[in-house]
Design a protein around this motif. Structure first.
Motif, PDB file in Angstrom:
ATOM      1  N   LEU A 197     -27.652  13.014 100.649  1.00 36.06           N
ATOM      2  CA  LEU A 197     -26.932  14.270 100.463  1.00 36.06           C
ATOM      3  C   LEU A 197     -26.886  14.957 101.819  1.00 36.06           C
ATOM      4  CD1 LEU A 197     -25.512  16.084  98.364  1.00 36.06           C
ATOM      5  CD2 LEU A 197     -27.656  17.379  98.221  1.00 36.06           C
ATOM      6  N   GLN A 198     -25.719  14.900 102.448  1.00 31.69           N
ATOM      7  CA  GLN A 198     -25.506  15.582 103.718  1.00 31.69           C
ATOM      8  C   GLN A 198     -25.122  17.020 103.417  1.00 31.69           C
ATOM      9  OE1 GLN A 198     -25.840  14.473 107.007  1.00 31.69           O
ATOM     10  NE2 GLN A 198     -25.494  16.633 107.500  1.00 31.69           N
ATOM     11  N   MET A 199     -25.884  17.946 103.938  1.00 33.86           N
ATOM     12  CA  MET A 199     -25.665  19.363 103.661  1.00 33.86           C
ATOM     13  C   MET A 199     -25.359  20.086 104.965  1.00 33.86           C
ATOM     14  SD  MET A 199     -28.724  20.009 100.897  1.00 33.86           S
ATOM     15  CE  MET A 199     -30.006  19.850 102.115  1.00 33.86           C
ATOM     16  N   ASN A 200     -24.149  20.600 105.067  1.00 30.88           N
ATOM     17  CA  ASN A 200     -23.708  21.332 106.251  1.00 30.88           C
ATOM     18  C   ASN A 200     -23.437  22.794 105.897  1.00 30.88           C
ATOM     19  OD1 ASN A 200     -23.712  18.885 107.710  1.00 30.88           O
ATOM     20  ND2 ASN A 200     -21.593  18.450 107.107  1.00 30.88           N
ATOM     21  N   SER A 201     -23.345  23.612 106.917  1.00 26.91           N
ATOM     22  CA  SER A 201     -23.054  25.041 106.722  1.00 26.91           C
ATOM     23  C   SER A 201     -23.958  25.637 105.658  1.00 26.91           C
ATOM     24  CB  SER A 201     -21.582  25.230 106.333  1.00 26.91           C
ATOM     25  OG  SER A 201     -20.732  24.704 107.323  1.00 26.91           O
ATOM     26  N   LEU A 202     -25.231  25.364 105.778  1.00 25.91           N
ATOM     27  CA  LEU A 202     -26.179  25.803 104.761  1.00 25.91           C
ATOM     28  C   LEU A 202     -26.270  27.326 104.698  1.00 25.91           C
ATOM     29  CD1 LEU A 202     -28.854  23.067 105.297  1.00 25.91           C
ATOM     30  CD2 LEU A 202     -27.813  23.630 103.102  1.00 25.91           C
ATOM     31  N   LYS A 203     -26.482  27.803 103.474  1.00 23.95           N
ATOM     32  CA  LYS A 203     -26.591  29.229 103.206  1.00 23.95           C
ATOM     33  C   LYS A 203     -27.954  29.532 102.590  1.00 23.95           C
ATOM     34  CE  LYS A 203     -21.669  29.341 101.993  1.00 23.95           C
ATOM     35  NZ  LYS A 203     -20.672  29.696 100.944  1.00 23.95           N
ATOM     36  N   PRO A 204     -28.428  30.759 102.714  1.00 24.48           N
ATOM     37  CA  PRO A 204     -29.712  31.096 102.088  1.00 24.48           C
ATOM     38  C   PRO A 204     -29.742  30.787 100.589  1.00 24.48           C
ATOM     39  CG  PRO A 204     -29.085  32.812 103.628  1.00 24.48           C
ATOM     40  CD  PRO A 204     -27.917  31.850 103.551  1.00 24.48           C
ATOM     41  N   GLU A 205     -28.616  30.899  99.923  1.00 26.28           N
ATOM     42  CA  GLU A 205     -28.583  30.618  98.485  1.00 26.28           C
ATOM     43  C   GLU A 205     -28.697  29.128  98.168  1.00 26.28           C
ATOM     44  OE1 GLU A 205     -26.389  32.454 100.260  1.00 26.28           O
ATOM     45  OE2 GLU A 205     -24.322  32.187  99.514  1.00 26.28           O
ATOM     46  N   ASP A 206     -28.689  28.274  99.181  1.00 26.22           N
ATOM     47  CA  ASP A 206     -28.936  26.841  98.970  1.00 26.22           C
ATOM     48  C   ASP A 206     -30.429  26.536  98.912  1.00 26.22           C
ATOM     49  OD1 ASP A 206     -26.227  26.203 101.218  1.00 26.22           O
ATOM     50  OD2 ASP A 206     -26.180  26.042  99.027  1.00 26.22           O
TER      51      ASP A 206
END
Length: 115
Positions: free
Chosen positions: A80-89
């Motif tokens: 699972l590549q996760m980009n542009s991560l946000k605090p809600e992630d």
């Protein structure tokens, strides 16, 4: 016996990236659907992304365009590549598969996104 081992979580600043890995034994990802779920504190576990045996991909709306699920058949590993991560992630992320109707889960990996 099915075993799923996740890795790749950590602490990252908002806007950053992480790649989660889930390596399986006792089951072949190529012929099964694999899922990534997440659970934030005080919330229900949420389905984030799915890759089917045929290679179809599905995402929850909140991660579309930012997360990518993929599979390495030779390594029997799902990513699972996760980009542009946000605090809600921020959540514990779990890998999941079903075998003969029984769900199997990894131990989970913590992802924390700071603002």
């Amino acid at each position: 016996q099915v075993q799923l081992v996740e890795s790749g979580g950590g602490l990252v600043q908002a806007g950053g990236s992480l790649r989660l890995s889930c390596t399986a034994s006792g089951i072949i990802f190529l012929i099964n659907t694999a899922n990534w779920y997440r659970q934030a504190p005080g919330k229900q576990r949420e389905l984030v992304a799915t890759i089917t045996s045929g290679g179809s991909l599905n995402y929850v709306d909140s991660v579309k365009g930012r997360f990518t699920i993929s599979r390495d058949n030779a390594k029997n590993t799902v990513y699972l590549q996760m980009n542009s991560l946000k605090p809600e992630d921020t959540a514990v992320y779990y890998c999941n598969v079903y075998k003969l109707g029984t769900p199997y889960w990894g131990q989970g990996t913590q992802v924390t996104v700071s603002s």
